[in-house]
Scaffold this motif. Structure first.
Motif, PDB file in Angstrom:
ATOM      1  N   LEU A 174       0.817  -1.216   0.000  1.00 60.08           N
ATOM      2  CA  LEU A 174       0.000   0.000   0.000  1.00 60.08           C
ATOM      3  C   LEU A 174       0.848   1.262   0.000  1.00 60.08           C
ATOM      4  O   LEU A 174       0.509   2.240  -0.663  1.00 60.08           O
ATOM      5  N   ASN A 175       1.933   1.270   0.756  1.00 63.39           N
ATOM      6  CA  ASN A 175       2.790   2.465   0.804  1.00 63.39           C
ATOM      7  C   ASN A 175       3.363   2.788  -0.571  1.00 63.39           C
ATOM      8  O   ASN A 175       3.420   3.949  -0.983  1.00 63.39           O
ATOM      9  N   ASP A 176       3.812   1.736  -1.264  1.00 61.47           N
ATOM     10  CA  ASP A 176       4.382   1.953  -2.596  1.00 61.47           C
ATOM     11  C   ASP A 176       3.322   2.510  -3.547  1.00 61.47           C
ATOM     12  O   ASP A 176       3.611   3.373  -4.378  1.00 61.47           O
ATOM     13  N   LEU A 177       2.097   2.032  -3.400  1.00 59.89           N
ATOM     14  CA  LEU A 177       1.009   2.480  -4.270  1.00 59.89           C
ATOM     15  C   LEU A 177       0.590   3.907  -3.956  1.00 59.89           C
ATOM     16  O   LEU A 177       0.451   4.740  -4.850  1.00 59.89           O
ATOM     17  N   ILE A 178       0.426   4.202  -2.650  1.00 60.76           N
ATOM     18  CA  ILE A 178      -0.082   5.514  -2.244  1.00 60.76           C
ATOM     19  C   ILE A 178       0.999   6.598  -2.289  1.00 60.76           C
ATOM     20  O   ILE A 178       0.792   7.677  -2.857  1.00 60.76           O
ATOM     21  N   LYS A 179       2.151   6.314  -1.675  1.00 55.54           N
ATOM     22  CA  LYS A 179       3.179   7.343  -1.514  1.00 55.54           C
ATOM     23  C   LYS A 179       4.128   7.448  -2.704  1.00 55.54           C
ATOM     24  O   LYS A 179       4.604   8.534  -3.029  1.00 55.54           O
ATOM     25  N   GLU A 180       4.403   6.313  -3.341  1.00 46.08           N
ATOM     26  CA  GLU A 180       5.363   6.311  -4.442  1.00 46.08           C
ATOM     27  C   GLU A 180       4.695   6.323  -5.817  1.00 46.08           C
ATOM     28  O   GLU A 180       5.360   6.502  -6.828  1.00 46.08           O
ATOM     29  N   GLY A 181       3.374   6.089  -5.822  1.00 47.84           N
ATOM     30  CA  GLY A 181       2.677   6.042  -7.109  1.00 47.84           C
ATOM     31  C   GLY A 181       3.073   4.846  -7.957  1.00 47.84           C
ATOM     32  O   GLY A 181       3.023   4.910  -9.185  1.00 47.84           O
ATOM     33  N   ASP A 182       3.465   3.757  -7.303  1.00 46.90           N
ATOM     34  CA  ASP A 182       3.896   2.556  -8.014  1.00 46.90           C
ATOM     35  C   ASP A 182       2.663   1.764  -8.459  1.00 46.90           C
ATOM     36  O   ASP A 182       2.080   1.015  -7.686  1.00 46.90           O
ATOM     37  N   ILE A 183       2.280   1.925  -9.718  1.00 45.07           N
ATOM     38  CA  ILE A 183       1.070   1.291 -10.235  1.00 45.07           C
ATOM     39  C   ILE A 183       1.208  -0.227 -10.277  1.00 45.07           C
ATOM     40  O   ILE A 183       0.205  -0.941 -10.267  1.00 45.07           O
ATOM     41  N   SER A 184       2.430  -0.737 -10.286  1.00 46.54           N
ATOM     42  CA  SER A 184       2.616  -2.190 -10.290  1.00 46.54           C
ATOM     43  C   SER A 184       2.111  -2.818  -8.982  1.00 46.54           C
ATOM     44  O   SER A 184       1.894  -4.026  -8.915  1.00 46.54           O
ATOM     45  N   ALA A 185       1.929  -1.987  -7.950  1.00 47.02           N
ATOM     46  CA  ALA A 185       1.419  -2.487  -6.672  1.00 47.02           C
ATOM     47  C   ALA A 185      -0.109  -2.548  -6.661  1.00 47.02           C
ATOM     48  O   ALA A 185      -0.699  -3.036  -5.705  1.00 47.02           O
ATOM     49  N   ASN A 186      -0.729  -2.034  -7.732  1.00 49.39           N
ATOM     50  CA  ASN A 186      -2.196  -2.075  -7.811  1.00 49.39           C
ATOM     51  C   ASN A 186      -2.631  -3.439  -8.332  1.00 49.39           C
ATOM     52  O   ASN A 186      -1.993  -4.006  -9.223  1.00 49.39           O
ATOM     53  N   ILE A 187      -3.710  -3.998  -7.776  1.00 45.28           N
ATOM     54  CA  ILE A 187      -4.212  -5.295  -8.208  1.00 45.28           C
ATOM     55  C   ILE A 187      -5.727  -5.233  -8.355  1.00 45.28           C
ATOM     56  O   ILE A 187      -6.369  -4.337  -7.817  1.00 45.28           O
ATOM     57  N   TYR A 188      -6.278  -6.166  -9.089  1.00 42.48           N
ATOM     58  CA  TYR A 188      -7.727  -6.298  -9.146  1.00 42.48           C
ATOM     59  C   TYR A 188      -8.212  -6.981  -7.877  1.00 42.48           C
ATOM     60  O   TYR A 188      -7.622  -7.957  -7.424  1.00 42.48           O
ATOM     61  N   MET A 189      -9.301  -6.474  -7.306  1.00 43.28           N
ATOM     62  CA  MET A 189      -9.936  -7.106  -6.158  1.00 43.28           C
ATOM     63  C   MET A 189     -10.968  -8.097  -6.662  1.00 43.28           C
ATOM     64  O   MET A 189     -11.418  -8.016  -7.804  1.00 43.28           O
ATOM     65  N   ARG A 190     -11.331  -9.028  -5.782  1.00 47.56           N
ATOM     66  CA  ARG A 190     -12.320 -10.034  -6.128  1.00 47.56           C
ATOM     67  C   ARG A 190     -13.452 -10.006  -5.100  1.00 47.56           C
ATOM     68  O   ARG A 190     -13.244  -9.599  -3.952  1.00 47.56           O
ATOM     69  N   PRO A 191     -14.663 -10.424  -5.472  1.00 50.09           N
ATOM     70  CA  PRO A 191     -15.763 -10.459  -4.499  1.00 50.09           C
ATOM     71  C   PRO A 191     -15.393 -11.279  -3.269  1.00 50.09           C
ATOM     72  O   PRO A 191     -14.845 -12.370  -3.396  1.00 50.09           O
ATOM     73  N   GLY A 192     -15.661 -10.727  -2.088  1.00 50.25           N
ATOM     74  CA  GLY A 192     -15.378 -11.435  -0.847  1.00 50.25           C
ATOM     75  C   GLY A 192     -13.986 -11.211  -0.281  1.00 50.25           C
ATOM     76  O   GLY A 192     -13.659 -11.725   0.791  1.00 50.25           O
ATOM     77  N   ASP A 193     -13.142 -10.434  -0.963  1.00 46.35           N
ATOM     78  CA  ASP A 193     -11.794 -10.152  -0.453  1.00 46.35           C
ATOM     79  C   ASP A 193     -11.856  -9.390   0.874  1.00 46.35           C
ATOM     80  O   ASP A 193     -12.764  -8.578   1.093  1.00 46.35           O
ATOM     81  N   VAL A 194     -10.863  -9.653   1.730  1.00 47.84           N
ATOM     82  CA  VAL A 194     -10.711  -8.896   2.985  1.00 47.84           C
ATOM     83  C   VAL A 194      -9.327  -8.257   2.971  1.00 47.84           C
ATOM     84  O   VAL A 194      -8.314  -8.965   2.884  1.00 47.84           O
ATOM     85  N   LEU A 195      -9.280  -6.938   3.042  1.00 45.68           N
ATOM     86  CA  LEU A 195      -8.007  -6.209   3.093  1.00 45.68           C
ATOM     87  C   LEU A 195      -7.681  -5.908   4.537  1.00 45.68           C
ATOM     88  O   LEU A 195      -8.440  -5.222   5.232  1.00 45.68           O
ATOM     89  N   VAL A 196      -6.552  -6.438   5.028  1.00 48.01           N
ATOM     90  CA  VAL A 196      -6.123  -6.255   6.412  1.00 48.01           C
ATOM     91  C   VAL A 196      -4.918  -5.329   6.418  1.00 48.01           C
ATOM     92  O   VAL A 196      -3.876  -5.645   5.825  1.00 48.01           O
ATOM     93  N   ILE A 197      -5.052  -4.173   7.105  1.00 48.57           N
ATOM     94  CA  ILE A 197      -3.967  -3.192   7.167  1.00 48.57           C
ATOM     95  C   ILE A 197      -3.444  -3.156   8.597  1.00 48.57           C
ATOM     96  O   ILE A 197      -4.108  -2.624   9.485  1.00 48.57           O
ATOM     97  N   PRO A 198      -2.251  -3.715   8.853  1.00 51.44           N
ATOM     98  CA  PRO A 198      -1.752  -3.780  10.224  1.00 51.44           C
ATOM     99  C   PRO A 198      -1.194  -2.443  10.714  1.00 51.44           C
ATOM    100  O   PRO A 198      -0.927  -1.530   9.920  1.00 51.44           O
ATOM    101  N   GLU A 199      -1.021  -2.354  12.016  1.00 49.77           N
ATOM    102  CA  GLU A 199      -0.425  -1.171  12.631  1.00 49.77           C
ATOM    103  C   GLU A 199       1.092  -1.310  12.632  1.00 49.77           C
ATOM    104  O   GLU A 199       1.640  -2.400  12.791  1.00 49.77           O
ATOM    105  N   SER A 200       1.760  -0.178  12.434  1.00 53.48           N
ATOM    106  CA  SER A 200       3.214  -0.187  12.446  1.00 53.48           C
ATOM    107  C   SER A 200       3.719  -0.072  13.882  1.00 53.48           C
ATOM    108  O   SER A 200       3.222   0.747  14.665  1.00 53.48           O
ATOM    109  N   PHE A 201       4.685  -0.915  14.234  1.00 51.85           N
ATOM    110  CA  PHE A 201       5.266  -0.885  15.574  1.00 51.85           C
ATOM    111  C   PHE A 201       6.677  -0.310  15.481  1.00 51.85           C
ATOM    112  O   PHE A 201       7.525  -0.816  14.761  1.00 51.85           O
TER     113      PHE A 201
END
Length: 202
Positions: A174-201
């Motif tokens: 996600l960081n590469d996609l959002i902050k760096e604009g790396d489109i290669s990090a973008n993927i197609y989502m599928r019905p029923g997918d769950v995106l889990v974004i963890p907290e940074s420690f």
């Protein structure tokens, strides 16, 4: 010899640089987008138009049990059907009262079936369940939830996806996609997918 030495140094630098960058376990387009027609789900709203019969035309929500109630038609199953299929079912139900009814069903509020919704949990700005849209990408999901929080560890996020009845964990960047604009990090989502974004420690 000098040329060979320079080439070797360049190749080494390239390899080292590749090792240092995060590697996604997901290709840019893991699965083709579905061509399936939209299926009505609980929470959707449908506008039912009965030609030349405005008194039985109405707009109703689909109840949590997947059914709708309209004038002259009670407890008709709507969830899991296309708008065309539902229109034909309403026509059959109305034949008892109206001669040759012509019905059009328009879905005006989209939620979709629970099993098809995409869920975003963890360090999203607005964690929520989203209605799946055809050709929906990871970037579309991030826009819908307002991105990630300042505490998110974006490059350690995962997508939990069911394939052939088994859950798979797919790493996404996600960081590469959002902050760096790396489109290669973008993927197609599928019905029923769950995106889990963890907290940074830290």
């Amino acid at each position: 010899m000098k040329w060979l030495g320079a080439s070797a140094l360049a190749l080494s630098a390239l390899l080292l640089g590749g090792c240092a960058s995060p590697v996604s376990t997901v290709v840019a387009d893991p699965l083709p987008a579905s061509n399936q027609d939209y299926l009505i789900g609980p929470g959707d709203s449908v506008n039912i138009v009965v030609w030349r019969n405005p008194e039985v035309s109405t707009s109703v929500p689909v109840r949590p049990d997947g059914k709708i109630t309209t004038p002259l038609v009670e407890d008709l199953q709507a969830s899991g059907k296309t708008s065309t299929t539902l229109a034909r079912d309403i026509e059959k139900a109305l034949e008892k009262y109206i001669q040759q009814p012509v019905v059009t069903v328009i879905v005006t509020s989209f939620v979709g079936n629970y099993s098809d919704q995409i869920r975003v949990i963890g360090q999203a700005a607005r964690p929520q369940a989203l209605a799946y849209r055809r050709d929906m990408s990871l970037m579309d999901v991030l826009i819908a939830v307002g991105g990630v929080t300042e505490f998110a560890s974006g490059n350690k996020a995962i997508v939990i996806r069911k394939v052939d009845g088994k859950s798979q964990k797919l790493g996404v960047r996600l960081n590469d996609l959002i902050k760096e604009g790396d489109i290669s990090a973008n993927i197609y989502m599928r019905p029923g997918d769950v995106l889990v974004i963890p907290e940074s420690f830290f």
